[in-house]
Design an enzyme around this catalytic site. Structure first.
Site, short mmCIF file in Angstrom:
data_model
loop_
_atom_site.label_atom_id
_atom_site.label_comp_id
_atom_site.label_asym_id
_atom_site.label_seq_id
_atom_site.Cartn_x
_atom_site.Cartn_y
_atom_site.Cartn_z
CG ASP A 11 -1.72 1.22 1.41
OD1 ASP A 11 -2.46 1.56 0.46
OD2 ASP A 11 -1.62 1.87 2.46
CG ASP A 13 -1.98 8.37 2.21
OD1 ASP A 13 -1.16 8.59 3.14
OD2 ASP A 13 -2.84 9.19 1.88
#
Length: 256
Positions: A11, A13
């Site tokens: 991932d 953010d």
């Protein structure tokens, strides 16, 4: 005993950066993967930016140097899914340039009358007419695709409506359930694995959000690493309904 993984799904953010600030341990994590020549793919539900734009932001704002091919967005997963369906090339899209431009450059043709697909993502310039056209096209037989289920997105102003909010509205108005692409759904994970050329047993999903990143692993039989640098708080871990494969306070703790 910890497995040795041949590839990493990561991932962005909350894992590599937090808003406009880099997470130093996340940056070091990526650099270690590069030094060890371990394949990785950033998997993001964000459809507003192209992979090239994301790579540029990582370089200019966070001094993380990665090629655009290491970034797999829900937009790309949507395109790959539509190509596999073989339903046609006509499409109507609610979304921003990171979604619309990529779909059209992939050979799909804009059609507001009788498209084969209606794709709905985040659109900060949403209006009633766009919603109306999407709903009518779906009722007329277009395949309804939602890019990602995120009902809200974090901003400096607070939580604002995300793609999932628009998708829910059109789902209600068209009385049709969408095919959902983004995390934690199977489609984006399966497509990401195809891009990497690896099997589920070979990879691990790394992220900060239990509801999307870790559920991507849990729901799709992929090992998961929860890092407590973003969305999911450490205090929540003991109460999670199903535990990730691994939990770390910082990615600096991870040993490859």
């Amino acid at each position: 005993m910890k497995k040795h993984y041949q590839g990493y799904l990561i991932d962005l953010d909350g894992t590599i950066y937090l808003g406009k600030e880099v997470i130093p341990a996340g940056k070091r994590f990526v650099e270690q993967l590069q030094e060890l020549n371990i394949p990785f793919l950033f998997v993001t539900n964000n459809t507003t930016k192209t992979p090239i734009a994301v790579a540029k932001r990582l370089s200019e704002e966070f001094d993380i140097q990665v090629p655009a091919k290491t970034i797999y967005t829900a937009s790309l997963a949507t395109i790959d899914y539509m190509k596999e369906q073989g339903k046609g090339k006509r499409v109507y899209v609610i979304g921003e340039s990171g979604l619309v431009d990529l779909i059209l450059s992939a050979g799909f043709v804009w059609d507001e009358e009788s498209p084969d697909y209606v794709v709905v993502g985040l659109d900060t310039e949403i209006n009633y007419e766009k919603l109306a056209v999407a709903s009518l096209c779906i009722r007329n037989g277009a395949l309804f695709i939602g890019t990602n289920p995120d009902k809200s997105i974090p901003t400096e102003r607070g939580l604002l409506p995300g793609a999932g909010s628009f998708i829910s509205l059109i789902q209600t108005s068209s009385q049709t359930d969408p095919v959902m692409i983004g995390k934690p759904n199977a489609i984006i994970m399966d497509e990401a694995l195809k891009v990497m050329g690896l099997n589920k047993d070979d990879v691990i999903m790394v992220g900060d959000n239990y509801e999307t990143d870790i559920q991507s692993g849990l729901q799709n039989n992929i090992d998961s690493l929860l890092v407590l640098s973003g969305f999911t708080a450490k205090s929540a871990v003991p109460h999670l309904p199903e535990q990730p494969t691994y939990v770390v306070d910082s990615l600096d703790e991870w040993v490859f």
